[in-house]
Design a protein around this motif. Structure first.
Motif, PDB file in Angstrom:
ATOM      1  N   VAL A 100       9.050 -19.137-115.503  1.00 37.99           N
ATOM      2  CA  VAL A 100       9.633 -20.210-114.696  1.00 37.99           C
ATOM      3  C   VAL A 100      11.159 -20.111-114.728  1.00 37.99           C
ATOM      4  N   ILE A 101      11.712 -19.851-115.910  1.00 38.35           N
ATOM      5  CA  ILE A 101      13.161 -19.694-116.045  1.00 38.35           C
ATOM      6  C   ILE A 101      13.652 -18.505-115.221  1.00 38.35           C
ATOM      7  N   ASP A 102      12.954 -17.379-115.323  1.00 41.96           N
ATOM      8  CA  ASP A 102      13.361 -16.176-114.593  1.00 41.96           C
ATOM      9  C   ASP A 102      13.322 -16.400-113.086  1.00 41.96           C
ATOM     10  N   TYR A 103      12.282 -17.081-112.611  1.00 39.56           N
ATOM     11  CA  TYR A 103      12.169 -17.358-111.182  1.00 39.56           C
ATOM     12  C   TYR A 103      13.328 -18.231-110.719  1.00 39.56           C
ATOM     13  N   TYR A 104      13.657 -19.254-111.493  1.00 37.85           N
ATOM     14  CA  TYR A 104      14.754 -20.149-111.134  1.00 37.85           C
ATOM     15  C   TYR A 104      16.079 -19.388-111.092  1.00 37.85           C
ATOM     16  N   LYS A 105      16.328 -18.574-112.071  1.00 34.66           N
ATOM     17  CA  LYS A 105      17.579 -17.811-112.106  1.00 34.66           C
ATOM     18  C   LYS A 105      17.711 -16.894-110.900  1.00 34.66           C
ATOM     19  N   LYS A 106      16.606 -16.367-110.445  1.00 35.62           N
ATOM     20  CA  LYS A 106      16.618 -15.417-109.332  1.00 35.62           C
ATOM     21  C   LYS A 106      16.743 -16.112-107.978  1.00 35.62           C
ATOM     22  N   ASN A 107      16.200 -17.330-107.859  1.00 32.42           N
ATOM     23  CA  ASN A 107      16.062 -17.934-106.543  1.00 32.42           C
ATOM     24  C   ASN A 107      16.892 -19.186-106.294  1.00 32.42           C
ATOM     25  N   SER A 108      17.511 -19.754-107.305  1.00 42.11           N
ATOM     26  CA  SER A 108      18.285 -20.974-107.082  1.00 42.11           C
ATOM     27  C   SER A 108      19.779 -20.703-107.132  1.00 42.11           C
ATOM     28  N   LYS A 109      20.488 -21.193-106.142  1.00 42.89           N
ATOM     29  CA  LYS A 109      21.939 -21.028-106.113  1.00 42.89           C
ATOM     30  C   LYS A 109      22.624 -21.868-107.187  1.00 42.89           C
ATOM     31  N   TYR A 110      21.882 -22.826-107.745  1.00 41.96           N
ATOM     32  CA  TYR A 110      22.460 -23.679-108.781  1.00 41.96           C
ATOM     33  C   TYR A 110      22.341 -23.068-110.179  1.00 41.96           C
ATOM     34  N   SER A 111      21.629 -21.984-110.305  1.00 41.96           N
ATOM     35  CA  SER A 111      21.370 -21.427-111.639  1.00 41.96           C
ATOM     36  C   SER A 111      22.637 -20.955-112.338  1.00 41.96           C
ATOM     37  N   GLN A 112      23.695 -20.696-111.567  1.00 44.09           N
ATOM     38  CA  GLN A 112      24.958 -20.261-112.158  1.00 44.09           C
ATOM     39  C   GLN A 112      25.933 -21.420-112.387  1.00 44.09           C
ATOM     40  N   ASP A 113      25.497 -22.626-112.109  1.00 46.74           N
ATOM     41  CA  ASP A 113      26.364 -23.786-112.321  1.00 46.74           C
ATOM     42  C   ASP A 113      26.662 -23.920-113.819  1.00 46.74           C
ATOM     43  N   PRO A 114      27.930 -23.979-114.214  1.00 43.73           N
ATOM     44  CA  PRO A 114      28.268 -24.015-115.644  1.00 43.73           C
ATOM     45  C   PRO A 114      27.804 -25.280-116.354  1.00 43.73           C
ATOM     46  N   LYS A 115      27.443 -26.314-115.601  1.00 47.12           N
ATOM     47  CA  LYS A 115      26.953 -27.543-116.229  1.00 47.12           C
ATOM     48  C   LYS A 115      25.533 -27.384-116.757  1.00 47.12           C
ATOM     49  N   ILE A 116      24.789 -26.417-116.210  1.00 48.13           N
ATOM     50  CA  ILE A 116      23.373 -26.267-116.529  1.00 48.13           C
ATOM     51  C   ILE A 116      23.174 -25.327-117.713  1.00 48.13           C
TER      52      ILE A 116
END
Length: 230
Positions: A100-116
């Motif tokens: 689930v984490i890997d999928y989110y990192k690959k597909n969400s533009k928010y995954s690189q948000d420094p707050k997360i």
């Protein structure tokens, strides 16, 4: 699984529960739990703006730079909405399934948000190991209702989820929250007689909101959100 669908990932839980995410040739996604439909018909571009239960009511309780804890990642609707609405702060998201984490990192533009901050861990264990007064808000949503008529016959990680329905757990959640902070807990109406007394016993001031679950023509149970203030 239909012929027009492909498996994006599969995760096997310790209690023999299997989670799958499927996508069809039109880009529509479906969650399967033990090969039964849990949630279907949504897209990767699904607007998360209305997916954050409880945001408006807890917004006034948060500090200028809040620290928020989210139980479970899913496809990121809750954490993405938090990332959009909070200009600064920390959003700790605890997810036990690496797929689930890997999928989110690959597909969400928010995954690189420094707050997360994505944390691979069991949420129950994480809560028990957390320091007192660490968080301004905690968001929890247990998977006890979905969109399939058969969904009520099972629960996602059923064996593991029962741990959350204990006074020990809610007392620990109470301790990790700061003063004047909020637990937002999402479940179904059948659990009201269990959850509300437990929250009260732990010291929370509790308010409930109940509404028909998504697609009530299929699932005839109500969704309840508990707003529990410390």
């Amino acid at each position: 699984m239909r012929s027009d669908q492909k498996v994006l990932f599969t995760h096997q839980y310790d209690d023999d529960t299997q989670l799958k995410l499927l996508e069809n040739d039109r880009g529509r996604l479906t969650w399967l739990v033990n090969n039964q439909i849990h949630l279907e018909g949504f897209s990767r571009e699904h607007d998360p703006s209305n997916c954050l239960f409880g945001f408006d009511i807890c917004e006034h309780l948060w500090r200028k730079t809040p620290r928020v804890l989210v139980a479970g990642l899913g496809l990121g609707e809750t954490v993405n909405t938090l990332a959009r609405k909070l200009e600064e702060g920390d959003i700790d998201v605890v997810e036990c399934a690496q797929e689930v984490i890997d999928y989110y990192k690959k597909n969400s533009k928010y995954s690189q948000d420094p707050k997360i901050n994505l944390i691979k861990n069991d949420f129950y264990d994480y809560i028990l190991d957390s320091d007192e007064g660490r968080y301004d808000s905690v968001f929890m949503q247990l998977d006890f209702a979905g969109c399939s008529p058969r969904h009520r016959e099972y629960q996602l990680c059923k064996q593991s989820n029962s741990r959350f329905y204990t006074r020990e757990f809610f007392k620990k959640v109470y301790s990790v929250l700061k003063k004047d902070s909020l637990l937002i807990f999402d479940g179904i109406s059948g659990e009201k007689n269990i959850i509300t007394p437990m929250l009260n016993d732990c010291g929370f001031q509790v308010r409930e909101e109940e509404e028909p679950y998504w697609r009530p023509e299929i699932i005839d149970i109500n969704r309840v959100t508990w707003y529990a203030t410390k």
